[in-house]
Write an enzyme that holds these catalytic residues in place. Structure first.
Site, mmCIF file in Angstrom:
data_model
loop_
_atom_site.group_PDB
_atom_site.id
_atom_site.type_symbol
_atom_site.label_atom_id
_atom_site.label_comp_id
_atom_site.label_asym_id
_atom_site.label_seq_id
_atom_site.Cartn_x
_atom_site.Cartn_y
_atom_site.Cartn_z
ATOM 1 N N LYS A 1 0.655 -1.108 -0.007
ATOM 2 C CA LYS A 1 -0.010 0.076 0.077
ATOM 3 C C LYS A 1 1.014 1.463 0.013
ATOM 4 O O LYS A 1 0.593 2.165 -0.720
ATOM 5 C CB LYS A 1 -0.953 0.019 1.327
ATOM 6 C CG LYS A 1 -1.395 1.406 1.508
ATOM 7 C CD LYS A 1 -2.310 1.351 2.858
ATOM 8 C CE LYS A 1 -1.516 1.586 3.891
ATOM 9 N NZ LYS A 1 -1.094 3.023 4.596
ATOM 10 N N ASN A 2 1.875 1.146 0.970
ATOM 11 C CA ASN A 2 2.669 2.557 1.052
ATOM 12 C C ASN A 2 3.654 2.642 -0.138
ATOM 13 O O ASN A 2 4.389 3.623 -0.154
ATOM 14 C CB ASN A 2 3.376 2.636 2.290
ATOM 15 C CG ASN A 2 2.513 2.718 3.547
ATOM 16 O OD1 ASN A 2 1.044 3.205 3.154
ATOM 17 N ND2 ASN A 2 2.658 2.607 4.743
ATOM 18 N N CYS B 1 -4.475 12.752 13.620
ATOM 19 C CA CYS B 1 -5.137 11.461 13.384
ATOM 20 C C CYS B 1 -5.029 10.625 14.557
ATOM 21 O O CYS B 1 -4.396 10.979 15.586
ATOM 22 C CB CYS B 1 -4.864 10.893 12.196
ATOM 23 S SG CYS B 1 -3.286 9.913 12.306
ATOM 24 N N ARG C 1 1.253 14.200 13.391
ATOM 25 C CA ARG C 1 1.476 14.219 12.025
ATOM 26 C C ARG C 1 1.507 15.500 11.070
ATOM 27 O O ARG C 1 0.818 15.567 10.257
ATOM 28 C CB ARG C 1 0.591 13.129 11.473
ATOM 29 C CG ARG C 1 0.785 11.726 12.200
ATOM 30 C CD ARG C 1 0.020 10.740 11.590
ATOM 31 N NE ARG C 1 0.629 10.215 10.215
ATOM 32 C CZ ARG C 1 0.168 9.218 9.477
ATOM 33 N NH1 ARG C 1 -1.049 8.691 9.688
ATOM 34 N NH2 ARG C 1 0.718 8.503 8.385
ATOM 35 N N ASP D 1 4.963 0.295 12.049
ATOM 36 C CA ASP D 1 3.372 -0.234 11.314
ATOM 37 C C ASP D 1 3.348 -1.722 11.810
ATOM 38 O O ASP D 1 2.506 -2.423 11.457
ATOM 39 C CB ASP D 1 3.569 -0.124 9.833
ATOM 40 C CG ASP D 1 3.205 1.245 9.243
ATOM 41 O OD1 ASP D 1 2.922 2.229 10.142
ATOM 42 O OD2 ASP D 1 3.680 1.433 8.008
ATOM 43 N N ARG E 1 -8.462 -0.328 4.918
ATOM 44 C CA ARG E 1 -7.550 0.850 4.085
ATOM 45 C C ARG E 1 -6.498 0.120 3.549
ATOM 46 O O ARG E 1 -5.917 0.625 2.876
ATOM 47 C CB ARG E 1 -7.487 1.805 5.144
ATOM 48 C CG ARG E 1 -8.615 2.595 5.451
ATOM 49 C CD ARG E 1 -8.275 3.565 6.373
ATOM 50 N NE ARG E 1 -7.174 4.316 5.688
ATOM 51 C CZ ARG E 1 -6.372 5.347 6.469
ATOM 52 N NH1 ARG E 1 -6.839 5.672 7.519
ATOM 53 N NH2 ARG E 1 -5.403 6.143 5.649
#
Ligand code: EPU
Length: 418
Positions: free
Chosen positions: A22-23, A116, A121, A305, A397
């Site tokens: 994803k990233n 968030c 961030r 993560d 997500r």
């Protein structure tokens, strides 16, 4: 809203395919804006974040079409300059259009993301870097308006090796006038993958994967055809699941060299991890041990993560581990939910002390962010009885059909509507 219902205690066996990261995919999609033609991304996972960035690119005037498991992004007719609040608030990575828009069109107006679930961030380092390259940055009505007739090369020293900040600045520098040097750059594999794609587009970038990037700007870039790297966090999550749940699984299409720091800790936790070659990795739970301490840090350190999932692994068994979160200031939202499942965790500042317990017990829990959700799924797989994880949209997500992959490995897990 969807929820996952898990009946814990099943062993995990078999093979599982790892999807694209994803990233890596998100900055690559943004990079398509740098060229006036159709770019091709292959093997793209079906993720909510990919859909959101697709919507943003369409909002800017790009044409985004699915193609045989991949995406075609035609940025020839892009005429928008704005990333609106509605899209940025759903996904902070929307900020990745900033660098490409300013570099190619001289202007971007992007909603400030705000805080968030995992921390404040800010994007101050993205903006400072663009200012160093001659851009004018104005903050008004919750938006940053960034303008530059043509960006010029600059020496940028980042306070923190920000991942999306490095990506934004690298994309901006690729079309700037002259040479840009980014020091203390992020070294994540996803940054390296973006650099490889930009180089294929005609960019001149040296040092990708190291802390110093040197970019000689060029006048124009051409569209790309690129297959993103595998998702190291999806792979790590499934490896942690195998370690926790009497597992013997083989990951297919995984890059062990992207997971060094995590694998050291997983082995300390007793798991046997074997590189079978050809991007196949076998993980056997082995003699489980708790009491493994870790600190998250930027790559090549232990990834933030994977912190929540590793904490889930440390919850069951004997021993005490201290898990310290150094990247984000508020990334322990999973602790209170894990505690509801019988985990024994005390948080003090940036550290959580996890005392292993003999058994976790299934409960109704709520997902709060993407990786926290994955940790709750892992705990549910290991717990006695049924666990219901609600608000699964967080999980969707960043994981493609995680319940399908775990189900195929033998977990009893199903998606329900609540
Ligand atoms: N930071 C600043 N100023 C900035 C930028 C960052 O102070 O201008 C701080 C952040 O507040 C944070 C630290 O620097 O404390 C590192 O943040 P970074 O900018 O590296 O994070 P990011 O680029 O916003 C990416 C991933 C995250 C991942 C982090 C850290 C993407 C799209 N997102 O975020 O992924 O946790 O790097 O590795 O690449 C996830 O996938 O679950 C996720 C949150």
């Amino acid at each position: 809203m969807d929820a996952l219902v898990i009946e814990g205690g099943r062993p995990l066996r078999g093979s599982v395919q790892i999807g694209a990261a994803k990233n890596a995919v998100l900055p690559l999609m943004a990079a398509a804006l740098l060229a006036g033609g159709e770019s091709h991304l292959r093997r793209i996972p079906k993720l909510a974040d990919v859909r959101t960035l697709g919507l943003l690119l369409e909002h800017l005037g790009a044409r985004v079409r699915p193609d045989n498991g991949g995406l075609l992004i035609d940025a020839a007719a892009v005429d928008g300059r704005e990333a609106p609040y509605e899209l940025v608030k759903t996904m902070r990575a929307s900020v990745l259009v900033l660098g490409p828009l300013v570099a190619r069109f001289g202007r971007a107006r992007v909603s400030l993301p705000g805080g968030c679930a995992i921390g404040a961030r800010p994007i101050n380092l993205h903006l400072k870097g663009l200012e160093a390259m001659g851009a004018e940055v104005v903050l008004e009505h919750g938006y940053v308006d960034v303008r530059a007739l043509r960006l010029r090369g600059a020496r940028i020293v980042l306070d923190i090796p920000t991942v999306t900040g490095t990506e934004n600045l690298m994309m901006a520098a690729a079309l700037a006038d002259g040479t840009t040097v980014i020091e203390n750059a992020a070294r994540e594999p996803e940054v390296e993958d973006l650099a490889a794609c930009l180089i294929a587009m005609g960019a001149r970038i040296r040092g990708a994967g190291s802390a110093v990037l040197e970019i000689d700007g060029v006048d124009a870039l051409i569209p790309f055809d690129h297959t993103p790297i595998p998702d190291r966090i999806e792979a790590g999550t499934l490896m942690a699941a195998a370690a926790l749940c009497d597992g013997d699984i083989t990951l297919v299409g995984a890059r062990l060299d992207h997971l060094d720091a995590f694998v050291v800790k997983l082995r300390e936790a007793g798991a046997e991890v074997t590189d079978l070659g050809g991007q196949r990795v076998r993980v056997v739970s082995g003699q489980r041990r708790c009491g493994v301490d870790l600190r998250t840090s930027p790559h090549p350190g232990f990834p933030t993560d994977m912190q929540a999932q590793f904490m889930a692994l440390m919850c069951k068994g004997t021993g005490t581990s201290v898990i310290t979160e150094k990247v984000f200031e508020n990334r322990f939202m999973h602790v209170s939910e894990l505690s509801r499942m019988g985990a024994d965790i005390t948080v003090e500042g940036a550290s959580a002390m996890v005392r292993g317990v003999a058994q976790l017990s299934g409960a109704r829990v709520m997902a709060t962010d993407l990786r926290a959700s994955a940790a709750l799924v892992l705990a549910g797989l290991a717990a006695e009885g049924a666990t219901t994880v609600s608000r699964v949209y967080h999980l969707d997500r960043g994981y493609e059909a995680l319940e399908v992959k775990l189900g195929a490995l033998g977990a009893q897990i199903e998606r329900i509507k609540e």
